[in-house]
Each structure stands twice: as structure tokens, then as C-alpha cells.
Write an enzyme that holds these catalytic residues in place. Structure first.
Site, PDB file in Angstrom:
ATOM      1  N   SER A   1     -12.175   2.271  -2.675  1.00 50.86           N
ATOM      2  CA  SER A   1     -12.335   2.938  -3.974  1.00 50.86           C
ATOM      3  C   SER A   1     -13.720   3.529  -4.205  1.00 50.86           C
ATOM      4  O   SER A   1     -14.040   3.923  -5.322  1.00 50.86           O
ATOM      5  CB  SER A   1     -11.989   1.984  -5.131  1.00 50.86           C
ATOM      6  OG  SER A   1     -10.653   1.559  -5.010  1.00 50.86           O
TER       7      SER A   1
ATOM      8  N   GLN B   1       0.874  -1.171   0.000  1.00 51.18           N
ATOM      9  CA  GLN B   1       0.000   0.000   0.000  1.00 51.18           C
ATOM     10  C   GLN B   1       0.911   1.222   0.000  1.00 51.18           C
ATOM     11  O   GLN B   1       1.536   1.537   1.006  1.00 51.18           O
ATOM     12  CB  GLN B   1      -0.909  -0.040   1.223  1.00 51.18           C
ATOM     13  CG  GLN B   1      -1.752  -1.327   1.281  1.00 51.18           C
ATOM     14  CD  GLN B   1      -2.793  -1.406   0.167  1.00 51.18           C
ATOM     15  OE1 GLN B   1      -3.640  -0.534   0.045  1.00 51.18           O
ATOM     16  NE2 GLN B   1      -2.703  -2.441  -0.672  1.00 51.18           N
TER      17      GLN B   1
ATOM     18  N   ALA C   1     -11.879   2.790   3.880  1.00 48.88           N
ATOM     19  CA  ALA C   1     -10.887   1.918   3.251  1.00 48.88           C
ATOM     20  C   ALA C   1     -10.047   2.677   2.226  1.00 48.88           C
ATOM     21  O   ALA C   1     -10.303   3.840   1.924  1.00 48.88           O
ATOM     22  CB  ALA C   1     -11.586   0.731   2.600  1.00 48.88           C
ATOM     23  N   HIS C   2      -9.068   1.980   1.671  1.00 45.23           N
ATOM     24  CA  HIS C   2      -8.124   2.644   0.762  1.00 45.23           C
ATOM     25  C   HIS C   2      -8.810   3.193  -0.487  1.00 45.23           C
ATOM     26  O   HIS C   2      -9.688   2.589  -1.046  1.00 45.23           O
ATOM     27  CB  HIS C   2      -6.955   1.729   0.385  1.00 45.23           C
ATOM     28  CG  HIS C   2      -7.284   0.371  -0.110  1.00 45.23           C
ATOM     29  ND1 HIS C   2      -6.314  -0.549  -0.407  1.00 45.23           N
ATOM     30  CD2 HIS C   2      -8.454  -0.249  -0.346  1.00 45.23           C
ATOM     31  CE1 HIS C   2      -6.880  -1.665  -0.811  1.00 45.23           C
ATOM     32  NE2 HIS C   2      -8.167  -1.503  -0.796  1.00 45.23           N
ATOM     33  N   ASN C   3      -8.336   4.373  -0.871  1.00 42.44           N
ATOM     34  CA  ASN C   3      -8.768   5.014  -2.116  1.00 42.44           C
ATOM     35  C   ASN C   3     -10.215   5.469  -2.133  1.00 42.44           C
ATOM     36  O   ASN C   3     -10.752   5.811  -3.189  1.00 42.44           O
ATOM     37  CB  ASN C   3      -8.465   4.113  -3.323  1.00 42.44           C
ATOM     38  CG  ASN C   3      -6.986   3.817  -3.424  1.00 42.44           C
ATOM     39  OD1 ASN C   3      -6.523   2.719  -3.124  1.00 42.44           O
ATOM     40  ND2 ASN C   3      -6.239   4.824  -3.794  1.00 42.44           N
TER      41      ASN C   3
END
Lengths: 338, 338, 338
Positions: C263, C202, C243-245
Site C-alpha cells: 500500500s 487477494q 507488495a500488494h496495492n
């Protein structure tokens, strides 16, 4: 990102390191990763999902990892992989800045005299290590970690920062634990006794297998009598609650905010969707997928995908339909009578 | 467990200490607890749920706590209890290793000059205690606890490790708080003002009654104006969110991951299942049970058990049935027309 | 509250400071805030929701902020506001005790030589600041905060206590982060590779806009490649997982315990109810409201309110109706046949 040292790799070098076939210019140099749409000429991108194939044509990425079938007619430099996502994972790890923790114990750390810290291990600033605990070779504790009494941190295991191991926790090798995780707190054991709650002492421990990953602010309670167990290569996202005496099988991955009640056993290679709930004292067999926010209320004995809940609707429609849910049984009974 | 000191008790001694009748050999010595199936001859087990009676015959446990009705024909040493689980809780507490925190303030702790720490209290390494806070007799703060300004920690209360009391938090006596809990952070108060959010200052505090237990990574916000209140003997599991100005009645127990919105009042002797949600500004009367993952959307005025949600299904069946949920109201209307 | 310094204001002074019309005695002095029913003669209360108008008659509050239409016949001192809740927010901030953090770096803090801390910033006890990080003018880090490598904390931003910024986190100006929040931990990226999980590095960061608020124990993961982004004035309650993005639009407010998968993009001026779930890789447009505990399973392209779930029932009724949910599709098919 100014200030971080960047590595750089030529395409040919990547092909060799990753064991992939190269198509295009082996001297193309990349210094970082990027998305297909965002990467520039000095970046490495990947195409794993064929749905995004249309993005390839316009990509400015210097090198792309992709399946051979997906790069027909693409003139750029490509590393061919049967599983581009796994290949990307290996490639990206080459670019990852290495942690800067130095072996040794930071002078601000508080380490009990009876604790054993391997000479190769790194114990960061403001860590606390309790009596009888053991920190293995190459293990790294980032700032602010607390390791209680009688815990073991295996070789190569990394506690990123501010991780708490409460007591009787045994982490395997190459485990990665993110900040705020609390492992080994008391399970929730209470017994009603003369109209007051009496605490049931939680005397078991927690055993975490090799290669597990534990997300930020996730909690894994110690067992009441026996241990709570994660087998090897279990992957937990953030804010998951694992209650006392749960056992999670090897290679199972669990998304964020899942709640798992006490004494439940989850099989191997399961995938549990985000914010799902799993009640206590049940068993889920191997290779079960549970969709997001599902409540698992009984044991699952067949591999496959399981769900609960209702579909998303505009609230006005939802209220009309939800009101009918209350009347379902009466409706069915009326209908049978006819 | 090597390195921890173990106590040992004879069956006769346990009978006397716990006030239970003994059947069998009073000299049988046990040194730890175990499950019926896992315990060896030097371990104490219990049989509370008659469903597990079949496990008794094969048990190797040295001593078993059980109801008289459940041990018919069992030849081993038994402590007879009308409530074996509560009796076990009392027995197990005899084996629990005592915490090793020494009274006094660890040299690495940072204590404001205006804070008052009782001479009998223990303040562990790397704790911070803010201005005007008071730590009572026999209280124990494990490593890394932060007590903000104007907080009170009652006599005999224990913050296991890395607990944060933000400001204006008053903990009663014999409260137990697990790592990562945050008590007294600002409630979520915002007002839209000229297309921007304006923060509504959170000026109340938190009051936690005697004998409460607060789980790991649980959050209890300070009130907006008045205080957020937990009455005595409230038991909260891990990762529970208690919003500002909630009031939870005495002896209520709440399982992990429950979310309670602002200004809601929960009665006494309630049991809230894991991952349930409770909306704001409602009242739940005494002795209400809420099942796991239920959303409580309105006040509950009658004791009893409450639920929401849909049953677990394989995803293919679920999708077919869930699609019909969208059509329920239309279906009902059509049916009435006929 | 003994020991805290209290300010006091005359009604006329408040009217002037807040730009509100005054009705009654300008010399009325108030020293704190209170609720309509709880405030005494030296306290300031407000009436925003007309439902509570009946409480005004019996209120002993020294000064009340209210709409003109709601104070007909009330003889007390009133500050007239078109939006009493927003006006109260501004008023209450006058009473809020100012934080006592002094500019400068506490001697117990561990600051990397390459980190830059503005002379006006306050770094509290037992903080850690990593290599290459920058702390802006007037920023304040309460006790026990950990700022990893290559992070930026903007001017006037406050980390209350025990906040963790893991790596590559950029906080804007006037951001407020509550204890236990973890920003910038690795996103949950794993790829199956030869029957084992392989970690996908990451490498992205987190960007938090100006005037955001991040609740206690909330987690916001760093992006996999690009950054995770909160635009300005986003307000997150406690125990939220981002969460990521993920990208969250300006002025969106999210209640406690919401889980947002990777995302996903959420628009501006959205309101997400407590314990809702939002799956990954979808888009929610501006001005969408999601009710508590709803699961958002697909993109939302129209502003409005959205829901899922079933109504609360006593468990006996619920079980009868829920059992019928399993039979819905069969029932519909039978009905059409007729």
C-alpha cells in the site's frame, strides 16, 4: 474482469454463513468486495482499523463488516464482528473465483512411471513429475511445475504455477506455493580443500508442515544431513531465502526478502519484518518480532520486539552524522578521560 | 527416502578411498551420513569444530571422521583427518545418489536445428535450446531449462532444472546451476532522454569459469558492452544479484541475497556475507571478508574483514539510541566548542 | 558471437540517423559497439563522463560519440552530442540483433480456447495462456512463459522467457519483462484467527503502464482489493519485491533487490538505490532519491536525497564503534546533566 463469473450474496445470507449479527437490510445484495472509499452499493467493505472510522460516513458500500463500537450513527447495512479483518477474510473467500484446474493429468505433462498421482489430483500443462514422487488427493499443480524425485505433495496442496520441488521435499496438506518458489535446492555447503572449494554434498530434505504458504520466488534449501523444516501454518512472503537446516516454528509469519542463514531455529508465533537478515546457527524463541531490515546477529531468548539500523535522514544530514559514527569510540574514550 | 537405492561402505574401504588413517574396526559398515548426535551405527558422522567435542562421547555413529587431537579416549571407529570437514565432503559425495538423467534429448524438448548437442549430453523434458547454442560432452540439463541463442554449456556442466540462460552466456566445465537462476538477462541500463527513460541496449555476454556454482533464483546480467565475468571456482548462494559488467575473482564465495551493482570488481578468495550490498564501479582486492548485511560503499584495497550497521537491540532501547544518531554531529560540535 | 549476423554503418549514416553533427571521416565503417579502451577501428564508442576524457587520446575506436567540449584536439571521427549517453543508447539500438521470434503460436504452446492471440503476436515454445487472456498485436512471448487467466498483454510488449503472469494482470504497450519475473501472485494478506493464520483472499489485479521494464526474478503482487499499479515508463531492475496495492509513479527507476511493502505510494521521477527497503502504507513524493540499502520508515514529502545506515569500516573498528551505539542515549543523558 469481464469474462469471470461473479457470485452474489445477500447480507442476511452472509450473516448466517459467517455467524455474524446483522444490522440493516438483510436483502442487500453484494457481488464483490471493495475498500470503504471505493466500494459501491453492490460491494462488501470492512472497517478494522478505528483510524479509518471517518471514511465510514462517506462510504457507498452496500454492506460493511465492522466492530459495533465503530458504527455508531452509521445508517447502512452492517455485519458486526469482534475481529472485522478476520471476518472479512472469511467473507472474501466466498467471492474468490475457484481455480479451474480439472482433476487429471494434462496430456503435455511428463510423469515418471514410478510416480503416484492421486486420481483426484490435477496436474497442469507442461508439469514434470520425477521418479518415486507422490501427489495426494485434491492436490493441484498449475502449469509448468517441476516435482523432482522422491517428493511428496500432500492432500489439498496447491502449487500455483512454475514451482520447483528439487528432491526429497515433503509438503504437508493444504500448503500453497506461489510461482517461482524453489524448494529443496542444494544448501550452500563448501569446504576449502587445497585452495579450491570442494562441494559438501547436500543429502537432507525439506519438510513443510500443513497449512503453510510459500511466496513467489522464495527459496528453501534442502538440509546438508538432516532436513530443513517448516512447522505447520508458517507463512512466508516473496523472495525469502531459507538456508539448509533452518527450522521455523508453527504460526510464524515472515515478510518479503528476509534472508535466514543455515541451521538457525526460529520459534513459534514470530513475526519477521521485511528484508531482515538472520545469521546462522542461532535460536530465536517464540513470539519474537523483528522490525524491517534488522540484522539478527545473536540468539534471542526473550519474547519482544527487536531492531537494528539507523533512522532515515536527508543525505546531507546523514553523511554528517554517519561520519561521527566512525569516531564514536574515540569520543567515548576522550570523554571518560575527562 | 524409500525407493532410493542406498550404497554401503566398510570403514576400511572409506579409509582407502579417502586416503585417511583408520582407528577401530575396518569392517564397520555405513550406508548413509548423519550428524554426531543423530547418526546411528550404520551412519558416518564428522567432528570438525572442536566446540562440539562433547557430542562425541554420546554419539552412536558407526564411523566418525575427526582430528586425532579430538578423539582422545573415544572408543569408536574413527577416520583421522587433518581437515575433517573437507574429508567429510569427499566421503559424503560417495553416498550421493547419482542423477538419473539419461544421455540424449527428451522428446518433449525443443531444440533449434542450428544448436549442437553433444551425443553424451542429457537434455531433459521441456527444455528449449536456441539457435547457435552448444551443449558439451556430459552436460546435463534438467527439466524445464531454457538456453537462449548463442550460448555455450561446457562439458560436465549441470543445470539442475528450470535454469534460464538468456543469450550470449558461456558456462565453463563442471559448472552447477540451481533452479530459477537467470543468467544473461539485460543489465539495467537506462538513459534519461527528453523526460522519458531510453533503454541502453545490453550487448555484452556472461562468462562463467570452470567449477562455479550458481544458487537458486540468482541473477547474473549480461554486460552492456563487454562481458560480465565469474572466474573459475566462484561459489554463489541463492538469490544473489550480479549486475552487468561485474567481475568476480576465482575462489570467491558469496552467501545468499547479496546485491552487487554494475561494473564492480571483486578479488579472489573473498568471502561475502549474506544480504550484503556492494555499490557499483568499485574494486575489492583479494582475500576480503565482508560481514552479513554490510554495505560496501567504496573500494577496499587491504585484505581483511569489513562491516557496517548497528547492533541488535530490543526495539525500545534501539529507538532511544537511534534518535541520538540524528544528533551525533551537533553533539560532536558542541563538545569541541567546550 | 560467431553465427550472429552483424550490421554495419558508416559514420555519415549514423550522423544522419541520429541527428548528430559529424567531425572526421563520414566513410568510417563500424560494425559493433565497444568501450573507449576496448573498441577497435570497426567499433563505435562513447565518452559521456568527462572523468574518462584521458581515455580518449589512446582510444582505437573507429567512431566516438562525445560532447564537443570533450574532444578538443582528438583527431578521430566523432559524432557530437549534447548528451552522449542518450545518443549512444540510440546508436547501440541500431546494432542490436533483432529477436528471432516468428509471429504465430508455437505448436508446443498450450493456449486456452477462450484466449485471444493477435495474428501478429508470437507465442514461443512451451508457453501456456489461460482462459480469457488477450495477447496484443506484435506482442512476443519467449519460451516457457505462463499467462494465467484474465490477463492482457499489450501491443508490442515482450516477455523475454519464463515470465509468469498469474491472474488479472494487465500489461501496457511496449513493456519488457525479463525471465523469472512473477506478476500477479497473491499479496501477503493474513489475519490471525483463533491462533491460526487465515488467508485474506487477494482479489485485485496488477496494472503495468506502457513502456515499463521489469527485471529478472522481480515479483509484483496483485492487490488485495484494488490493483497494484505501475504507471508508464517505470523501470525495475532484478529481484525487486513490489507488495500488494503499491503504486509507483511514472518514470521512476528502481535498482536491484529493493523491497517495497504493501500500500505504499512512490512518486514520479524517483530513483531508488539498490537493496533499499520501503515500509508499507507510506507516501514518497516526486523526485526523491534514496541511496543504496536505505530503509525508508516514514513518508517523504520533500524532493531530495535520503539515506540511512552507517559507514563501512574494518570490522575491528566497526565493533568498537557499534558497541558505543548501544550507549548513545545514556551518554547524551549524562552529558546534559553536566
Amino acid at each position: 474482469m469481464s469474462g469471470e463469473r461473479r457470485l452474489s450474496f445477500r447480507a442476511g445470507e452472509l450473516a448466517e454463513r459467517l455467524g455474524l449479527a446483522l444490522r440493516g437490510d438483510p436483502s442487500t445484495r453484494v457481488t464483490w468486495v471493495g475498500t470503504l472509499t471505493g466500494a459501491g452499493p453492490d460491494q462488501l467493505a470492512f472497517l478494522a482499523n478505528p483510524r479509518y472510522r471517518a471514511q465510514l460516513a462517506g462510504s457507498r458500500a452496500g454492506v460493511v463488516i465492522a466492530r459495533e463500537a465503530d458504527v455508531d450513527g452509521y445508517p447502512g447495512t452492517v455485519l458486526l464482528a469482534s475481529d472485522p479483518y478476520a471476518a472479512y477474510a472469511r467473507a472474501a473467500s466466498l467471492f474468490q473465483p475457484t481455480a479451474t484446474l480439472q482433476p487429471g493429468i494434462h496430456p503435455t505433462a511428463v510423469v515418471d512411471v514410478s510416480a503416484q498421482v492421486h486420481a483426484d489430483a490435477a496436474v497442469g500443462p507442461l508439469c514434470v513429475i520425477g521418479a518415486g514422487s507422490v501427489i495426494g488427493a485434491g492436490a493441484a499443480l498449475g502449469p509448468g511445475c517441476i516435482v523432482g524425485e522422491h517428493c511428496t505433495v500432500g492432500a489439498g496442496t496447491r502449487l500455483v504455477a512454475r514451482v520447483t520441488l528439487v528432491a526429497r521435499v515433503r509438503l504437508g496438506e493444504r500448503v500453497l506455493v506461489h510461482p517461482g518458489a524453489v524448494i529443496g535446492a542444494d544448501g550452500f555447503g563448501i569446504a576449502m580443500d587445497a585452495d579450491m572449494w570442494r562441494k559438501v554434498p547436500q543429502l537432507g530434505g525439506v519438510i513443510i508442515g500443513d497449512d503453510c504458504e510459500i511466496g513467489a520466488n522464495t527459496t528453501i534449501d534442502r538440509g546438508a544431513i538432516d532436513d530443513t523444516v517448516l512447522e505447520e501454518d508458517v507463512r512466508l512472503d516473496n523472495q525469502i531465502q531459507v538456508a539448509h537446516n533452518v527450522r521455523i516454528g508453527a504460526h510464524t509469519a515472515i515478510a518479503g526478502c528476509v534472508a535466514i542463514a543455515g541451521s538457525t531455529r526460529i520459534g513459534r508465533y514470530c513475526l519477521i519484518g521485511g528484508a531482515a537478515g538472520i545469521v546462522g546457527h542461532i535460536e530465536i524463541c517464540d513470539r519474537v518480532t523483528v522490525t524491517a531490515m534488522t540484522l539478527v546477529t545473536h540468539s534471542i531468548r526473550e519474547p519482544g520486539e527487536y531492531s537494528s539500523g539507523t533512522p532515515l535522514m536527508d543525505s546531507r544530514s546523514w553523511r554528517r552524522n554517519a561520519a561521527r559514527f566512525r569516531q564514536l569510540d574515540a569520543h567515548f574514550r576522550r570523554n571518560r578521560e575527562r
